[in-house]
Design a protein around this motif. Sequence first.
Motif, PDB file in Angstrom:
ATOM      1  N   ASP A 509      25.502 103.420-106.324  1.00 30.20           N
ATOM      2  CA  ASP A 509      26.689 102.816-106.920  1.00 30.20           C
ATOM      3  C   ASP A 509      26.808 103.492-108.234  1.00 30.20           C
ATOM      4  O   ASP A 509      26.049 103.524-109.038  1.00 30.20           O
ATOM      5  N   LYS A 552      37.123 107.827-100.865  1.00 29.17           N
ATOM      6  CA  LYS A 552      38.559 106.678-100.181  1.00 29.17           C
ATOM      7  C   LYS A 552      38.133 105.805-100.256  1.00 29.17           C
ATOM      8  O   LYS A 552      37.404 104.873-100.481  1.00 29.17           O
ATOM      9  N   ASP A 553      39.353 105.015-100.537  1.00 31.25           N
ATOM     10  CA  ASP A 553      39.629 103.372-100.482  1.00 31.25           C
ATOM     11  C   ASP A 553      40.781 103.353 -99.726  1.00 31.25           C
ATOM     12  O   ASP A 553      42.239 103.450-100.311  1.00 31.25           O
ATOM     13  N   ALA A 554      40.657 102.738 -98.505  1.00 26.14           N
ATOM     14  CA  ALA A 554      41.934 102.835 -97.669  1.00 26.14           C
ATOM     15  C   ALA A 554      42.712 103.850 -97.511  1.00 26.14           C
ATOM     16  O   ALA A 554      42.100 105.052 -97.225  1.00 26.14           O
ATOM     17  N   LYS A 556      43.780 105.406-100.222  1.00 27.13           N
ATOM     18  CA  LYS A 556      43.873 106.132-101.303  1.00 27.13           C
ATOM     19  C   LYS A 556      42.643 107.054-101.468  1.00 27.13           C
ATOM     20  O   LYS A 556      41.622 106.709-100.942  1.00 27.13           O
ATOM     21  N   THR A 557      42.880 108.162-102.162  1.00 22.89           N
ATOM     22  CA  THR A 557      41.912 109.065-102.132  1.00 22.89           C
ATOM     23  C   THR A 557      41.710 109.838-103.560  1.00 22.89           C
ATOM     24  O   THR A 557      42.702 109.882-103.963  1.00 22.89           O
ATOM     25  N   GLY A 628      40.920 101.134-107.563  1.00 21.15           N
ATOM     26  CA  GLY A 628      40.281 100.900-106.254  1.00 21.15           C
ATOM     27  C   GLY A 628      38.823 101.068-106.155  1.00 21.15           C
ATOM     28  O   GLY A 628      38.246 101.457-107.206  1.00 21.15           O
ATOM     29  N   GLY A 629      38.089 100.515-105.171  1.00 16.33           N
ATOM     30  CA  GLY A 629      36.702 100.722-104.877  1.00 16.33           C
ATOM     31  C   GLY A 629      36.519 101.790-103.861  1.00 16.33           C
ATOM     32  O   GLY A 629      36.679 101.771-102.813  1.00 16.33           O
ATOM     33  N   TYR A 630      36.103 103.246-104.585  1.00 15.68           N
ATOM     34  CA  TYR A 630      36.313 104.477-103.682  1.00 15.68           C
ATOM     35  C   TYR A 630      34.721 104.667-103.153  1.00 15.68           C
ATOM     36  O   TYR A 630      33.881 104.608-103.931  1.00 15.68           O
ATOM     37  N   ARG A 631      34.676 105.338-102.057  1.00 20.35           N
ATOM     38  CA  ARG A 631      33.444 105.574-101.307  1.00 20.35           C
ATOM     39  C   ARG A 631      33.467 106.933-100.815  1.00 20.35           C
ATOM     40  O   ARG A 631      34.478 107.271-100.373  1.00 20.35           O
TER      41      ARG A 631
END
Length: 641
Positions: A509, A552-554, A556-557, A628-631
């Motif tokens: 995180d 990526k978040d949905a 969004k990137t 956003g919350g990106y992974r």
Amino acid sequence: MRSSNSSRTPGSARRRVATGATAAFLGLTVALGNGLVTQASAADTATLSGIVLGVGANETQRTVTWYSSADTAQQIQVAPTAQVTDGQFPAGSATFDAIGAANIATSGGFNRHATITGLKENTQYSYRVGSEGNWSTAYSFKTQDFEGEYDFLFYGDPQIGSSGNLASDQAGWQDTVDVSLRANPNAEILVSGGDQVETANTESQWNSFLAPDGLRQYPWAATIGNHDVGGKAYEQHFTTPNTDRSAPYYDNGNPAGTKSGGDYWYIYKDVLFIDLNSNSYNSANGGGDAAHVNYVTDVINKHGNEAKWKVLVYHHAIYSPASHAKDGDNKLRRTDFPTTFSKLGVDLVLQGHDHSYSRSYLIKNGEKENPAEQPGASDVYPGPGGVLYVTANSASGSKYYDITKPDSSGTSGAGNGADPLNPDSYWYNSVQNQEHVRTYVKVQVRNDKLVVENIRSAANGPDQPVGSHVDDVTVHPYHGDKQDLQVDVPNPAPGEFGWTIDGYNGLVDLGTAKEENGDHFVAGGKINPILVSDSRRSLAPWSISANVGDFKDADKTFSGSYLGWTPYVLDGGAGAKAGDPVTSGYDDHGQGLSVSRGLGSAEQGHSRGSAKLGADLDLKIPDSVEKGGYRATLTITALSS
């Protein structure tokens, strides 16, 4: 010269993590418990009872729960059975501190539980509970390979006390457990269909349920039935992993009240199990079915890609053949659950409650998936969204319900109409059976199939002896028009090069990015350390590198090139040298970690041994990136020659 390489993402390294972490088993410690008012000593004379082994969060864990007559500090003591001599545990045996609380008045005494962690695969362990000078009898269990195929057993409604003859119910339950484990000694977990007892807080019934020693040798995955839910004894007797005991998962909406509740999940090898308290179905009291749907959705979205199979377990069968088939609450669940289960890719649902056996057709979105599927088909091939529902008969013989007749209420959704291919059965059931004979269900988890078998634990005349099968079906998974590939990789043999994540491979995180200089955001963190071992006589060079995909978040990137790092060697050995720092692409308009970069390496002729590699992560992104919350996924590659 021979060259080899291996790549893993942190998510797919979960199994290696479990294996690699076991080296420190004997040195592990756990957090101290709380709520214990008296320190144990050699003079402790607490009576210890009701010991039961439970599933942990994964293969490397087990839980143990028990009752104590006194409120004293207690532990589990664990050691490999090979090190236990004449009942004496070796000095330095692992201990795990227990926590617990006072039992309700009708139970008396206190409850204790603790989780055993850091287990090694293919090992026989002995354990006991209590305190120095006052240990319980020692029991044992064995772990098996933490990868690959395995079997588990599913038991429907023991409901001890239901017949009115406690001794008879206990004897039937004891026999089913003994018969099933003699026939399947390598089964790895025992899964409950609920209704362990007839009356929720009657401890004599719980004592009879817990009588089989198999419940101390194989982990029990408990499920709350409608006969268990009415008191707190269920929660006193069982500890379950990853349990959400918030208000929505109690049928009275009150975790602090007089009832038991909670939903939980765990991963065992290649199966994600999700266990629901189906007693909470009405949103007027607790969260109802909607809360369970949200829970299942959340767990599968977060953890579904960590397993090959998804299995749900709850008590109230929604596709059953007997007295409860037309119950209003079950018809409601039959409306609330199936579409979500289909959309989430659930493979198998295990149920109880109706004291009879049934195996559904493949159900998709509340309807028979393939109208042409034949009754009793021995092989089924679900398409996307096809789910198999199984209802187990009584495992103790304490009570049976006779099969009921279909009606004219419809052949989809909540309807109980007749099967056009077999009018004596409900539209949703491929197989229905009631012989008034005890049975259990065996599930074989294989690489490319699930085999579900309903097996008699008592004879039904000379032609159907103990161990004969009522029903067998093989579920072949859906692969679409692609070709899925699989390879089983064993543990490295001695004298090889290998690597693993050191410790638990949790989410890295990076926190909440902070704005800097009014034009970009920054965030940082550390990778989960990489443990490298090399015992090869060739002393050949090796290297570990990694690259990251886009964040990526949905929909969004942003590019992984914005991530940089500074590698370092945490523990020297095996000739390890840290790789060069990599600057975020925001600073130098370069590629950052979006291309493979060296984390560490060793030259030809290095010393044998192990090393631990780490890296500080440096993320810089332009302030044009949307909130956003990106992974992203960091893919790690090892090269050796």
